[in-house]
Write an enzyme that holds these catalytic residues in place. Structure first.
Site, PDB file in Angstrom:
ATOM      1  CD  GLU A 126      -5.848   4.379  -1.433  1.00 33.02           C
ATOM      2  OE1 GLU A 126      -6.054   4.530  -0.229  1.00 33.02           O
ATOM      3  OE2 GLU A 126      -6.719   4.010  -2.223  1.00 33.02           O
TER       4      GLU A 126
ATOM      5  CE1 TYR B 250      -3.782   2.434   0.965  1.00 33.89           C
ATOM      6  CE2 TYR B 250      -2.076   3.452   2.323  1.00 33.89           C
ATOM      7  CZ  TYR B 250      -3.324   3.502   1.720  1.00 33.89           C
ATOM      8  OH  TYR B 250      -4.106   4.617   1.855  1.00 33.89           O
TER       9      TYR B 250
END
Ligand code: GDP
Ligand code: MN
Length: 388
Positions: A197, A109
């Site tokens: 992101e 992530y």
């Protein structure tokens, strides 16, 4: 402003970030053509909506043949996809993204956003990426490694390298991850993004680093500097009322409650919503009519608020600074002639020309409920919703 994954990936590609090949598709035929163009199997068929959590909601599917692409595409297109982020209403799927399949070894992530408490950008990375990242953040926050960026220094290679090392990436990928992080920061700053992101950033079975999902949100106040990004706007993903509000330069966000708010100034709008909550009610919207609203804008704001069928009362809370109270009163009176207001309206105003404003409202003969303080107004609004 939000954009779709395929648009975010297009931007990423321009910055040289490692994005798999893929094409957007607006109908089944285009989806098939895209798969043929890719020429490898499997391909991934991904619903394009302004929300994450698509995987879990059945919006991301592997296809191993043209027939499967056809089948998945026709299942997804034209329907609404509800994820844990969209709520039960869901968002319409009017386009897909067809991407070459990736063999995943591990999911990471990466995100950059603004840390408002520090007024600085923050980069977050985690070796626990993938579809459970919200769960990780809630139950195991130490699995997310953060670095606050000093804006005048920026995210330097040595910062990025440290993050890559903390992720325990394979040694031969540390350089690649380092430049990926610094490039992502460059993109975030240059494009006035409010958040970028990558979830997941994937370590592939053949030992590569690939951006499998991409998200970019842009700061609306910086959009005028990026007309090409402004063109990526997709109004099908925003509630029709919000689209309407945009046309009139009103800052409107629809919420789930039944007390509509009409307020000037974002700060006062926020505290009005808090006060309604404290009084036991639920706001139906956030609405900042701005400091320089005129009678027409007030009338339009009324129309937008009232077209939400859930609304049972309207709470007008105005501090008359630049927007004088008499002008607000004029707006309310104009609007009342134009649209039939069939719910109780509670008015609390203070500031420039307040006496004149109040007098105008009294003489208008409109059935308005007045309040002297914000608290009193909120209580009266909550009470009004209970009476109906
Ligand atoms: P999101 O659920 O909206 O965040 O959509 P993502 O693009 O992140 O996809 C969800 C999940 O689908 C990912 O976490 C992956 O596990 C899986 N996925 C997406 N693309 C591929 C792919 O090319 N191959 C495989 N095996 N899985 C994929
Ligand atoms: Mn994702």
């Amino acid at each position: 402003m939000k954009v779709h994954e395929h648009q975010a990936k297009e931007i990423f590609r321009k910055y040289g970030l490692p994005v798999p090949r893929g094409y957007p598709a607006f109908d089944v035929k285009e989806a098939v053509e895209a798969a043929e163009q890719l020429g490898t199997w499997p391909v991934v068929v991904k619903a394009q909506i302004h929300s994450g959590g698509r995987g879990k909601a059945g919006g991301v599917k592997l296809a191993k043949s043209i027939e499967e692409v056809q089948q998945i595409a026709s299942e997804l297109l034209g329907k609404k996809l509800a994820t844990f982020q969209t709520g039960p209403e869901g968002l319409p799927v009017s386009r897909l993204y067809i991407e070459e399949g990736t063999a995943i070894d591990k999911e990471y992530y990466v995100a950059i956003t603004l840390d408002r408490s520090k007024s600085k950008p923050i980069i977050m990375v985690s070796a626990a990426g993938g579809m459970e990242i919200e769960e990780v953040a809630a139950t195991n926050p130490e699995a997310i490694i953060t670095h606050t960026v000093e804006p005048f220094i920026g995210l330097r290679s040595y910062h990025a390298r440290e993050l890559a090392l903390k992720l325990s990436l394979p040694k031969n990928l540390v350089n690649k991850a380092t430049s990926l992080f610094t490039t992502l920061y460059k993109l975030y700053i240059e494009l006035d993004a409010s958040m970028v992101e990558i979830n997941p950033l994937v370590l592939t079975k053949d030992g590569n680093l690939v951006v499998l999902d991409a998200k970019v949100d842009f700061d609306d106040n910086g959009l005028f500097r990026h007309p090409d990004i402004m063109d990526m706007d997709d109004p099908t993903q925003i509630s029709p009322l919000e689209v309407e509000a945009k046309k009139f330069n009103l800052n409107y966000i629809k919420l789930d409650g039944n007390i509509a708010c009409m307020v000037n100034g974002a700060g006062l709008a926020m505290s009005t919503m808090d006060t309604i909550k404290l009084a036991g009610g639920e706001p139906a919207n956030f609405l900042d009519v701005g400091g320089s609203a005129n009678a027409t804008q007030i009338a339009n704001a009324f129309k937008i608020i009232l077209s939400d069928p859930k609304v049972k009362a309207i709470f007008i809370n105005i501090f008359g600074g630049i927007l004088r109270c008499d002008r607000l009163a004029e707006g309310i009176i104009t609007a009342a002639k134009d649209v039939s207001i069939d719910v109780p309206v509670i008015v609390r105003m203070e500031g420039t020309n307040v006496e004149l404003g109040k007098k105008m409202l009294q003489e208008s003969g409109l059935p308005l409920i007045t309040a002297d303080t914000m608290w009193e107004g909120a209580l009266k609004a909550v009470e009004a919703t209970k009476r109906r």
